[in-house]
Design a protein around this motif. Structure first.
Motif, PDB file in Angstrom:
ATOM      1  N   PHE A 132       0.758  -1.378  -0.014  1.00  0.00           N
ATOM      2  CA  PHE A 132       0.100  -0.060   0.103  1.00  0.00           C
ATOM      3  C   PHE A 132       0.893   1.051  -0.067  1.00  0.00           C
ATOM      4  CE2 PHE A 132      -3.473   2.391   2.047  1.00  0.00           C
ATOM      5  CZ  PHE A 132      -4.412   2.418   0.934  1.00  0.00           C
ATOM      6  N   ALA A 133       1.908   1.253   0.900  1.00  0.00           N
ATOM      7  CA  ALA A 133       2.747   2.285   0.793  1.00  0.00           C
ATOM      8  C   ALA A 133       3.474   2.757  -0.275  1.00  0.00           C
ATOM      9  CB  ALA A 133       3.880   2.177   1.912  1.00  0.00           C
ATOM     10  N   HIS A 134       4.019   1.595  -0.935  1.00  0.00           N
ATOM     11  CA  HIS A 134       4.721   1.765  -2.211  1.00  0.00           C
ATOM     12  C   HIS A 134       3.575   2.311  -3.427  1.00  0.00           C
ATOM     13  CE1 HIS A 134       7.044   0.613  -5.918  1.00  0.00           C
ATOM     14  NE2 HIS A 134       5.994   0.155  -6.380  1.00  0.00           N
ATOM     15  N   TYR A 135       2.243   1.743  -3.479  1.00  0.00           N
ATOM     16  CA  TYR A 135       1.361   2.646  -4.385  1.00  0.00           C
ATOM     17  C   TYR A 135       1.125   3.987  -4.240  1.00  0.00           C
ATOM     18  CZ  TYR A 135       0.177  -1.385  -7.000  1.00  0.00           C
ATOM     19  OH  TYR A 135      -0.028  -2.707  -7.935  1.00  0.00           O
ATOM     20  N   LEU A 136       1.200   4.417  -2.878  1.00  0.00           N
ATOM     21  CA  LEU A 136       0.935   5.804  -2.428  1.00  0.00           C
ATOM     22  C   LEU A 136       2.174   6.721  -2.549  1.00  0.00           C
ATOM     23  CD1 LEU A 136      -1.479   5.060   0.464  1.00  0.00           C
ATOM     24  CD2 LEU A 136      -2.011   5.945  -1.633  1.00  0.00           C
TER      25      LEU A 136
ATOM     26  N   VAL B  44       6.544   2.846   4.709  1.00  0.00           N
ATOM     27  CA  VAL B  44       5.637   1.871   5.542  1.00  0.00           C
ATOM     28  C   VAL B  44       5.106   2.612   6.786  1.00  0.00           C
ATOM     29  CG1 VAL B  44       5.473  -0.241   6.653  1.00  0.00           C
ATOM     30  CG2 VAL B  44       6.424   0.003   4.230  1.00  0.00           C
ATOM     31  N   GLY B  45       6.353   3.281   7.504  1.00  0.00           N
ATOM     32  CA  GLY B  45       6.055   3.929   8.753  1.00  0.00           C
ATOM     33  C   GLY B  45       4.821   4.703   8.760  1.00  0.00           C
ATOM     34  N   SER B  46       4.687   5.576   7.584  1.00  0.00           N
ATOM     35  CA  SER B  46       3.616   6.595   7.400  1.00  0.00           C
ATOM     36  C   SER B  46       2.318   5.822   7.590  1.00  0.00           C
ATOM     37  CB  SER B  46       3.817   7.339   6.241  1.00  0.00           C
ATOM     38  OG  SER B  46       4.949   8.048   6.257  1.00  0.00           O
TER      39      SER B  46
ATOM     40  N   SER C 176       1.593   2.861   8.612  1.00  0.00           N
ATOM     41  CA  SER C 176       1.271   2.478  10.236  1.00  0.00           C
ATOM     42  C   SER C 176       1.088   3.584  11.185  1.00  0.00           C
ATOM     43  CB  SER C 176       2.593   1.795  10.687  1.00  0.00           C
ATOM     44  OG  SER C 176       2.582   1.182  11.890  1.00  0.00           O
ATOM     45  N   LYS C 177       1.431   4.631  10.859  1.00  0.00           N
ATOM     46  CA  LYS C 177       1.206   5.610  11.598  1.00  0.00           C
ATOM     47  C   LYS C 177      -0.564   6.232  11.529  1.00  0.00           C
ATOM     48  CE  LYS C 177       5.931   7.168  12.960  1.00  0.00           C
ATOM     49  NZ  LYS C 177       6.917   8.267  12.819  1.00  0.00           N
ATOM     50  N   TRP C 178      -0.673   6.180  10.240  1.00  0.00           N
ATOM     51  CA  TRP C 178      -2.001   6.771   9.717  1.00  0.00           C
ATOM     52  C   TRP C 178      -2.932   5.647  10.410  1.00  0.00           C
ATOM     53  CZ3 TRP C 178      -0.870   7.183   3.895  1.00  0.00           C
ATOM     54  CH2 TRP C 178      -0.128   8.226   3.493  1.00  0.00           C
ATOM     55  N   GLU C 179      -2.766   4.336  10.397  1.00  0.00           N
ATOM     56  CA  GLU C 179      -3.559   3.363  10.875  1.00  0.00           C
ATOM     57  C   GLU C 179      -3.567   3.249  12.218  1.00  0.00           C
ATOM     58  OE1 GLU C 179      -2.701  -0.280   8.846  1.00  0.00           O
ATOM     59  OE2 GLU C 179      -2.991   0.302   6.996  1.00  0.00           O
ATOM     60  N   ARG C 180      -2.718   3.875  12.890  1.00  0.00           N
ATOM     61  CA  ARG C 180      -2.787   3.902  14.536  1.00  0.00           C
ATOM     62  C   ARG C 180      -3.493   5.232  15.015  1.00  0.00           C
ATOM     63  NH1 ARG C 180       2.630   1.916  14.023  1.00  0.00           N
ATOM     64  NH2 ARG C 180       3.399   3.978  14.663  1.00  0.00           N
ATOM     65  N   GLY C 181      -3.393   6.242  14.055  1.00  0.00           N
ATOM     66  CA  GLY C 181      -3.977   7.526  14.301  1.00  0.00           C
ATOM     67  C   GLY C 181      -2.902   8.565  14.994  1.00  0.00           C
ATOM     68  N   GLU C 182      -1.774   8.105  14.764  1.00  0.00           N
ATOM     69  CA  GLU C 182      -0.662   8.847  15.223  1.00  0.00           C
ATOM     70  C   GLU C 182      -0.305  10.127  14.309  1.00  0.00           C
ATOM     71  OE1 GLU C 182       2.956   6.587  15.961  1.00  0.00           O
ATOM     72  OE2 GLU C 182       1.949   5.102  17.194  1.00  0.00           O
ATOM     73  N   LYS C 183      -0.624  10.090  13.101  1.00  0.00           N
ATOM     74  CA  LYS C 183      -0.314  11.038  12.206  1.00  0.00           C
ATOM     75  C   LYS C 183      -1.550  10.828  11.147  1.00  0.00           C
ATOM     76  CE  LYS C 183       4.445  12.015  12.332  1.00  0.00           C
ATOM     77  NZ  LYS C 183       5.747  12.432  11.333  1.00  0.00           N
ATOM     78  N   HIS C 184      -1.906  12.046  10.177  1.00  0.00           N
ATOM     79  CA  HIS C 184      -2.898  12.047   9.335  1.00  0.00           C
ATOM     80  C   HIS C 184      -2.360  12.261   8.026  1.00  0.00           C
ATOM     81  CE1 HIS C 184      -5.652  11.769  12.776  1.00  0.00           C
ATOM     82  NE2 HIS C 184      -5.061  12.871  13.209  1.00  0.00           N
ATOM     83  N   PRO C 185      -2.863  11.559   7.014  1.00  0.00           N
ATOM     84  CA  PRO C 185      -2.172  11.871   5.580  1.00  0.00           C
ATOM     85  C   PRO C 185      -2.856  13.302   5.129  1.00  0.00           C
ATOM     86  CG  PRO C 185      -4.215  10.379   5.535  1.00  0.00           C
ATOM     87  CD  PRO C 185      -3.797  10.565   7.170  1.00  0.00           C
ATOM     88  N   SER C 186      -2.001  13.911   4.352  1.00  0.00           N
ATOM     89  CA  SER C 186      -2.360  15.085   3.721  1.00  0.00           C
ATOM     90  C   SER C 186      -1.625  15.260   2.324  1.00  0.00           C
ATOM     91  CB  SER C 186      -1.694  16.210   4.525  1.00  0.00           C
ATOM     92  OG  SER C 186      -0.209  16.123   4.503  1.00  0.00           O
TER      93      SER C 186
END
Length: 105
Positions: free
Chosen positions: A64-68, A72-74, A76-86
């Motif tokens: 998923f990270a490769h396509y976007l 991978v850390g990003s 993972s952090k989005w899915e845990r709610g630690e960061k938000h995509p922008s």
């Protein structure tokens, strides 16, 4: 990626202003205001929505990270709610949610 407008009238107005911007009659600041007024904003994603989108695509966080084009850390952090995509990542997530991962392949 095509732009999504709030209405057909606003689409016509925005495209006319974009043409004026392209030839230098309208400045960047004015164009940003037209973008905000005419374009449909990209919705934010909750962590569970990102997980659901990835699971629906049937891929790992790494794929998923490769396509976007993010780490991978990003993801993972989005899915845990630690960061938000922008920015571009948020737009790509919206595209994947609406049309599937195949839209990026």
């Amino acid at each position: 990626m095509t732009k999504r407008y709030k209405s057909t009238a606003l689409a016509a107005l925005h495209e006319s202003m974009q043409d004026l911007h392209d030839i230098g009659v309208v400045d960047q600041r004015t164009m940003r205001k037209f973008d905000e007024s005419c374009l449909v904003p990209v919705a934010e994603f909750a962590p569970d929505e990102i997980i659901e989108t990835r699971n629906r695509a049937g891929v790992s966080q790494a794929v998923f990270a490769h396509y976007l084009n993010v780490s991978v850390g990003s993801v993972s952090k989005w899915e845990r709610g630690e960061k938000h995509p922008s920015g571009p990542a948020l737009k790509l997530l919206d595209l994947v949610r609406r049309k599937g991962l195949e839209a990026l392949a």
